[in-house]
Design an enzyme around this catalytic site. Sequence first.
Site, PDB file in Angstrom:
ATOM      1  N   THR A  82       0.856  -1.329  -0.015  1.00 26.71           N
ATOM      2  CA  THR A  82      -0.016   0.025   0.072  1.00 26.71           C
ATOM      3  C   THR A  82       0.858   1.216  -0.178  1.00 26.71           C
ATOM      4  O   THR A  82       0.196   2.420  -0.014  1.00 26.71           O
ATOM      5  CB  THR A  82      -0.895  -0.210   1.366  1.00 26.71           C
ATOM      6  N   THR A 118      13.236  -1.719  16.125  1.00 25.51           N
ATOM      7  CA  THR A 118      14.147  -2.840  15.450  1.00 25.51           C
ATOM      8  C   THR A 118      15.354  -2.508  14.851  1.00 25.51           C
ATOM      9  O   THR A 118      15.476  -1.253  14.889  1.00 25.51           O
ATOM     10  CB  THR A 118      13.309  -3.018  14.123  1.00 25.51           C
ATOM     11  N   ASP A 119      16.200  -3.231  14.594  1.00 26.20           N
ATOM     12  CA  ASP A 119      17.614  -2.713  14.057  1.00 26.20           C
ATOM     13  C   ASP A 119      17.475  -1.760  12.713  1.00 26.20           C
ATOM     14  O   ASP A 119      18.438  -1.034  12.205  1.00 26.20           O
ATOM     15  CB  ASP A 119      18.696  -3.932  14.106  1.00 26.20           C
ATOM     16  N   GLU A 120      16.331  -1.984  11.962  1.00 24.77           N
ATOM     17  CA  GLU A 120      16.110  -1.312  10.704  1.00 24.77           C
ATOM     18  C   GLU A 120      16.300   0.210  10.916  1.00 24.77           C
ATOM     19  O   GLU A 120      16.931   0.644   9.912  1.00 24.77           O
ATOM     20  CB  GLU A 120      14.893  -1.813  10.001  1.00 24.77           C
ATOM     21  N   TYR A 145       9.009   1.908   5.738  1.00 26.31           N
ATOM     22  CA  TYR A 145       8.888   1.114   6.974  1.00 26.31           C
ATOM     23  C   TYR A 145       9.669   1.438   8.271  1.00 26.31           C
ATOM     24  O   TYR A 145       9.108   1.634   9.213  1.00 26.31           O
ATOM     25  CB  TYR A 145       8.943  -0.238   6.718  1.00 26.31           C
ATOM     26  N   ALA A 147      11.540   3.924   8.552  1.00 27.59           N
ATOM     27  CA  ALA A 147      11.260   5.426   9.057  1.00 27.59           C
ATOM     28  C   ALA A 147      10.179   5.531   9.815  1.00 27.59           C
ATOM     29  O   ALA A 147      10.175   6.359  10.834  1.00 27.59           O
ATOM     30  CB  ALA A 147      11.190   6.505   7.574  1.00 27.59           C
ATOM     31  N   LYS A 149       9.137   3.300  12.168  1.00 27.59           N
ATOM     32  CA  LYS A 149       9.448   2.694  13.410  1.00 27.59           C
ATOM     33  C   LYS A 149      10.461   3.846  14.030  1.00 27.59           C
ATOM     34  O   LYS A 149      10.621   3.881  15.198  1.00 27.59           O
ATOM     35  CB  LYS A 149      10.359   1.422  13.116  1.00 27.59           C
ATOM     36  N   ASN A 175      13.680 -12.030  14.087  1.00 28.91           N
ATOM     37  CA  ASN A 175      13.263 -13.056  14.889  1.00 28.91           C
ATOM     38  C   ASN A 175      13.032 -14.445  14.081  1.00 28.91           C
ATOM     39  O   ASN A 175      12.472 -14.188  13.066  1.00 28.91           O
ATOM     40  CB  ASN A 175      11.784 -12.715  15.653  1.00 28.91           C
ATOM     41  N   LYS A 184       6.955 -15.222   6.323  1.00 27.44           N
ATOM     42  CA  LYS A 184       8.445 -14.648   6.726  1.00 27.44           C
ATOM     43  C   LYS A 184       9.212 -15.745   6.009  1.00 27.44           C
ATOM     44  O   LYS A 184       8.948 -16.867   5.890  1.00 27.44           O
ATOM     45  CB  LYS A 184       8.536 -14.671   8.290  1.00 27.44           C
ATOM     46  N   LEU A 185      10.713 -15.391   5.931  1.00 25.73           N
ATOM     47  CA  LEU A 185      11.554 -16.241   5.352  1.00 25.73           C
ATOM     48  C   LEU A 185      11.702 -17.518   5.642  1.00 25.73           C
ATOM     49  O   LEU A 185      11.493 -18.457   4.814  1.00 25.73           O
ATOM     50  CB  LEU A 185      12.921 -15.505   5.504  1.00 25.73           C
ATOM     51  N   TYR A 202      16.131 -13.141  -2.534  1.00 26.08           N
ATOM     52  CA  TYR A 202      16.225 -11.686  -2.959  1.00 26.08           C
ATOM     53  C   TYR A 202      17.339 -11.651  -3.541  1.00 26.08           C
ATOM     54  O   TYR A 202      18.479 -11.963  -2.592  1.00 26.08           O
ATOM     55  CB  TYR A 202      15.815 -10.654  -1.864  1.00 26.08           C
ATOM     56  N   ARG A 209      21.761 -10.824   8.071  1.00 34.02           N
ATOM     57  CA  ARG A 209      20.691 -10.356   9.176  1.00 34.02           C
ATOM     58  C   ARG A 209      21.376 -11.111  10.521  1.00 34.02           C
ATOM     59  O   ARG A 209      21.922 -12.098  10.428  1.00 34.02           O
ATOM     60  CB  ARG A 209      19.270 -10.862   9.010  1.00 34.02           C
ATOM     61  N   ASN A 244      21.323 -14.364   4.000  1.00 35.77           N
ATOM     62  CA  ASN A 244      19.943 -15.231   3.805  1.00 35.77           C
ATOM     63  C   ASN A 244      20.200 -16.331   2.959  1.00 35.77           C
ATOM     64  O   ASN A 244      19.415 -17.288   3.216  1.00 35.77           O
ATOM     65  CB  ASN A 244      19.080 -14.192   2.921  1.00 35.77           C
TER      66      ASN A 244
END
Length: 338
Positions: A82, A118-120, A145, A147, A149, A175, A184-185, A202, A209, A244
């Site tokens: 979105t 989050t670490d992001e 996203y 930003a 947080k 996590n 999730k992955l 990706y 990570r 990953n």
Amino acid sequence: RVATWDLVGLNPNRVKWLAQLGWKAPTPQLQRMDPRRRYPILIAFLHQALLHHTDVAVELYDQCLWEYYSAAQKELKELRQTLARSTNEKLRLFRELGQVLLDAARAKNVRRFVQVSTDEVMGTLPDDSDEYFTEESPLQPNSPYAASKASAEFVVRAARETFGIDTVITRCGNNYGPRQFPEKLIPLMINNIRNKKPLPVYGRGENVRDWLYVGDHCRAIRAVLERGRVGEVYNVGGDAEQENIHVVRTICALVDARRPRLDGTRREAQIAYVKDRPGHDRRYAIDASKLRSELGWSPLLTFEEGIAQTVDWYLANQPWVQRVLDGSYRLERIGQAA
């Protein structure tokens, strides 16, 4: 990001289910839960209606001694889908929801407000360095996203400085563990392996990570909740930096060992590299020494132990996965086949 009901023994009488908000649970499992029961962790899923019901948020605090708020509970995929048409709306949602909860905490004199971040928010680290994120690392998010947080952290800081609310912030790595949403992955890879579908990775899978088992994360949150210093930030990492592609290959090898194919083919052959997504940070690595030294926390599981337990759980609990997938969501990934 806390994908478990059990916050390591937290008194269930201190929390309250959100059914009173008229909120519709996103999975059949949650829909079947008795709304009158209480659970050891407040499942504070984001719901835009909460922005317009501050009175309900205040009432929620009648039964809650502390609030756990994590914007990560809002499905990341839904957010990214979105963003193109409503970036401002989503950023406003994450920022203002935090404000609603903080206002409710202030109105009810809540003892402590823990912001699970989050670490992001700290951006990305160079591939070829031994740098780690610390609590002093600058906030420099690289995606809308992240930003959102980061902005929520500023709202929490402002509430503490202006109104004296007892707040603490945690910043965790990726996590993983049982009952994680199947987009999730790790659960996605396990489910696709079982169904002989491609394993989408990706780019070339070189993004790094810091992986954190969910039970260890829960223990860290409780340590911060009970013993953390007011106004502090605590990094929570699992000492488990992994590319990953290594994570995916590890899952393949674990499933091969537990469920070998009759023809001897390896699951790694299902790996399919897909177009990288925008704003995909290259490397996260967390220095959690502050949490270790001040609060005596450390992860109990290595990545090798945690990923093995996680694979075993998903292989043994496929009915749970299928109940989640019986809804409208079908495991779409953002990237397209390269």
